[in-house]
Design a protein around this motif. Structure first.
Motif, PDB file in Angstrom:
ATOM      1  N   MET A  81      -5.095  10.435  -2.519  1.00 15.21           N
ATOM      2  CA  MET A  81      -4.102  10.845  -3.507  1.00 15.21           C
ATOM      3  C   MET A  81      -4.643  10.631  -4.915  1.00 15.21           C
ATOM      4  SD  MET A  81      -0.980  12.066  -3.342  1.00 15.21           S
ATOM      5  CE  MET A  81      -0.041  11.416  -1.975  1.00 15.21           C
ATOM      6  N   MET A  95       1.706   6.725  -6.686  1.00 14.88           N
ATOM      7  CA  MET A  95       0.609   7.630  -7.027  1.00 14.88           C
ATOM      8  C   MET A  95       1.043   9.076  -6.870  1.00 14.88           C
ATOM      9  SD  MET A  95      -2.563   7.207  -8.019  1.00 14.88           S
ATOM     10  CE  MET A  95      -3.352   5.777  -7.297  1.00 14.88           C
ATOM     11  N   ALA A  96       1.907   9.317  -5.886  1.00 14.19           N
ATOM     12  CA  ALA A  96       2.330  10.682  -5.598  1.00 14.19           C
ATOM     13  C   ALA A  96       3.389  11.166  -6.580  1.00 14.19           C
ATOM     14  CB  ALA A  96       2.860  10.770  -4.173  1.00 14.19           C
ATOM     15  N   ARG A 106      12.707   0.432   3.746  1.00 18.12           N
ATOM     16  CA  ARG A 106      12.516   1.030   2.432  1.00 18.12           C
ATOM     17  C   ARG A 106      12.557   2.540   2.510  1.00 18.12           C
ATOM     18  NH1 ARG A 106       8.225  -2.840  -0.477  1.00 18.12           N
ATOM     19  NH2 ARG A 106       6.742  -2.005   1.006  1.00 18.12           N
ATOM     20  N   ALA A 145      -3.029   4.007   5.390  1.00 17.72           N
ATOM     21  CA  ALA A 145      -2.288   4.045   4.124  1.00 17.72           C
ATOM     22  C   ALA A 145      -3.264   3.951   2.960  1.00 17.72           C
ATOM     23  CB  ALA A 145      -1.273   2.911   4.075  1.00 17.72           C
ATOM     24  N   GLY A 165       2.449  14.783  -2.560  1.00 15.39           N
ATOM     25  CA  GLY A 165       2.650  14.491  -3.973  1.00 15.39           C
ATOM     26  C   GLY A 165       2.433  15.709  -4.850  1.00 15.39           C
ATOM     27  N   LEU A 225      -2.485   0.121   8.077  1.00 11.04           N
ATOM     28  CA  LEU A 225      -2.865  -0.256   6.718  1.00 11.04           C
ATOM     29  C   LEU A 225      -4.093   0.519   6.276  1.00 11.04           C
ATOM     30  CD1 LEU A 225      -2.565  -2.029   4.209  1.00 11.04           C
ATOM     31  CD2 LEU A 225      -3.850  -3.812   5.385  1.00 11.04           C
ATOM     32  N   LEU A 268      -4.008   6.664   0.072  1.00  4.76           N
ATOM     33  CA  LEU A 268      -3.907   6.256  -1.330  1.00  4.76           C
ATOM     34  C   LEU A 268      -5.139   6.703  -2.098  1.00  4.76           C
ATOM     35  CD1 LEU A 268      -2.349   4.594  -3.444  1.00  4.76           C
ATOM     36  CD2 LEU A 268      -3.429   2.547  -2.531  1.00  4.76           C
ATOM     37  N   ALA A 296       0.841  -1.199   0.000  1.00 13.96           N
ATOM     38  CA  ALA A 296       0.000   0.000   0.000  1.00 13.96           C
ATOM     39  C   ALA A 296       0.873   1.246   0.000  1.00 13.96           C
ATOM     40  CB  ALA A 296      -0.930  -0.001   1.212  1.00 13.96           C
ATOM     41  N   GLU A 297       1.929   1.224   0.781  1.00  5.40           N
ATOM     42  CA  GLU A 297       2.798   2.403   0.848  1.00  5.40           C
ATOM     43  C   GLU A 297       3.560   2.588  -0.453  1.00  5.40           C
ATOM     44  OE1 GLU A 297       5.062   2.081   4.508  1.00  5.40           O
ATOM     45  OE2 GLU A 297       3.416   3.061   5.585  1.00  5.40           O
ATOM     46  N   GLU A 298       3.908   1.480  -1.077  1.00  4.41           N
ATOM     47  CA  GLU A 298       4.583   1.574  -2.369  1.00  4.41           C
ATOM     48  C   GLU A 298       3.648   2.194  -3.413  1.00  4.41           C
ATOM     49  OE1 GLU A 298       7.781   0.778  -2.403  1.00  4.41           O
ATOM     50  OE2 GLU A 298       7.889   1.562  -4.439  1.00  4.41           O
ATOM     51  N   ARG A 299       2.399   1.753  -3.411  1.00 11.35           N
ATOM     52  CA  ARG A 299       1.428   2.312  -4.356  1.00 11.35           C
ATOM     53  C   ARG A 299       1.198   3.789  -4.084  1.00 11.35           C
ATOM     54  NH1 ARG A 299      -4.016  -1.087  -4.744  1.00 11.35           N
ATOM     55  NH2 ARG A 299      -4.548   0.596  -6.168  1.00 11.35           N
ATOM     56  N   LEU A 300       1.140   4.122  -2.808  1.00  7.74           N
ATOM     57  CA  LEU A 300       0.959   5.521  -2.422  1.00  7.74           C
ATOM     58  C   LEU A 300       2.092   6.367  -2.973  1.00  7.74           C
ATOM     59  CD1 LEU A 300      -0.616   7.557  -0.683  1.00  7.74           C
ATOM     60  CD2 LEU A 300       0.691   6.792   1.290  1.00  7.74           C
ATOM     61  N   PHE A 301       3.296   5.875  -2.820  1.00 14.37           N
ATOM     62  CA  PHE A 301       4.476   6.588  -3.301  1.00 14.37           C
ATOM     63  C   PHE A 301       4.401   6.774  -4.811  1.00 14.37           C
ATOM     64  CE2 PHE A 301       9.042   6.637  -4.519  1.00 14.37           C
ATOM     65  CZ  PHE A 301       9.423   7.754  -3.807  1.00 14.37           C
ATOM     66  N   LYS A 327      12.137   8.843   1.921  1.00 11.97           N
ATOM     67  CA  LYS A 327      12.499   7.954   0.828  1.00 11.97           C
ATOM     68  C   LYS A 327      13.277   8.737  -0.205  1.00 11.97           C
ATOM     69  CE  LYS A 327      10.125   4.282  -1.308  1.00 11.97           C
ATOM     70  NZ  LYS A 327       9.015   3.324  -1.318  1.00 11.97           N
TER      71      LYS A 327
END
Lengths: 255, 255
Positions: free
Chosen positions: B159, A159-160, B108, B152, B204, B149, B156, A152-157, B77
DNA sequence: CGCCAGGTTGATTTCGCTCAAGCAATGTGG
DNA sequence: CCACATTGCTTGAGCGAAATCAACCTGGCG
């Protein structure tokens, strides 16, 4: 559509359908002892849903957890104006309903059947009981949900930081990894039977933009399409695109 | 900067600093028995970091979990081109490092100190041991991560569906709830000492756009600013803005 | 003092949304 | 079997939001 409802409908019940040792289930249930398994099997309610059926609805209290034995399920969110957004697609071997179960919240999205689906429903109380008596099971669960959080956090990143074209490619890559059918000629077919509108909502774009992006990819030789099937002859072209076409100078990091 | 490193540096060690019954800690550690607590206290390493210090780095293996006793930490990140994105701000009573710990993945993102911070570091092995022997502790952990979760996924969704202005308001609302200082005159001050660039990366957007949006909010009487402090005289104006200014006809649903 | 990082602002461009039209496939009722 | 509506998808034209680029301002700080 519900565990509780199913209990009252004997015709839809049959038990012990899925908790034998098939490889995808193993991940989740392998830690259970014989006693645990007995408890599980005495309360599990398995059911097959036809395409289009609702498994649970947004706003419902969470009654338990659905293990997906077979099929494809869409997780959909609808806002107050009736706009609909597909937020997840869940398939064989995965589990739905665990987040509200564990957090004690309501379902924040509904689950609807995309392709005929068989699920095994386990009531919340049983899952909680198993988590308390079997710490290995709890650890597996923790790992599962931690990975879901990471995704979920990867997708958020993404998306941003990524533009529409790149988000579509990322989605295609994810689809490829999960549902790609590798043919003999080396090409890969991906068939995810959702509308363009749903596809668009998954990446936070509008269907028109998705259409245009796909056209661009087709003319660029990246993909071919036939209705809702995507054909990828060379997977490398997709990842190449991500390398070359860094809209915000993005590349995946450290994972 | 690390638990492992700290072990070799006696001057930075002191124990049992935080696992007494203070209210914010309670949520997390209340389920521990005396034995558990003894185990925890015999391995916990507490440390105070100055502003700017790195607690762990992106790509590092996860050695354990940091409980934030006091202070403010930024989770950052960095992509392959050196672009930097602040993805989280973590404060008192929260925990960092649990996701990679449980999923068995690398960090990460890196953790850096925004405001002088005291943490209690607990090695992975101890946490795992506690999770195995104390199922109530495991349940608390499951609930904690399930809520993370949920958050997040909510971010998402936002966003994907909200425009820049609205995302900023949502961020302000979140800041307000977490760090708002309510003054006697009824106004609320929010001071989060991060740069505009970091603020922008959190939603973002680009710093320029954020600047413009903030100017608009100021001229509209929604907020006042003084450097990195936001002043909100009437919180209702913010939520009102979200109601009236539905860029994509959005409102929060079912939660 | 000059330098630099952080911040704001204006001008311009680009991306992606909006709206409207058109098209193909499918369904439906006469 | 055909006329017609419906649904999903694509395409074009115009527009608006946000990114980009560049200038400038401000307050530390060597």
């Amino acid at each position: 559509m519900y565990g509780a409802a199913l209990v009252n409908n004997p015709s839809t019940q049959y038990k012990s359908c899925c908790f034998n040792n098939n490889s995808r289930n193993a991940q989740f249930w392998s830690t259970l002892t014989k006693q645990d398994m007995a408890l599980l099997n005495s309360h599990v309610i398995c059911h097959t849903y036809a395409t289009g059926a609702a498994i649970f609805m947004q706003g419902d209290p969470c009654e338990g957890l659905f293990f997906v034995e077979r099929g494809l399920i869409g997780i959909r969110k609808i806002d107050s104006d009736g706009h609909s957004y597909l937020v997840h697609i869940v398939g064989r071997g995965e589990v739905i309903g665990y987040r509200p179960l564990l957090s004690g919240q309501l379902h924040r999205a509904g689950a609807e059947v995309i392709e005929e689906t068989s699920t095994c429903f386990v009531p919340s109380s049983i899952i909680r009981q198993l988590l308390l008596v079997n710490s290995d099971f709890a650890m597996v669960f923790l790992e599962y949900i931690a990975k879901a959080l990471g995704e979920a956090e990867e997708r958020l990143f993404q998306m941003a930081t990524l533009n529409v074209n790149t988000r579509i490619i990322h989605l295609l890559v994810r689809y490829h990894d999960r549902w790609g059918k590798h043919l003999e000629d080396g090409s890969v077919h991906i068939t995810v039977p959702i509308t363009r509108d749903d596809l668009a909502s998954m990446i936070g774009a509008h269907p028109d933009s998705v259409s245009r992006a796909i056209r661009k990819f087709k003319s660029g030789g990246l993909i071919k399409t036939d209705g809702r099937t995507f054909r990828i002859s060379e997977f490398g072209l997709l990842t190449e695109y991500l390398q070359e076409n860094l809209p915000d100078h993005q590349t995946n990091v450290s994972d």
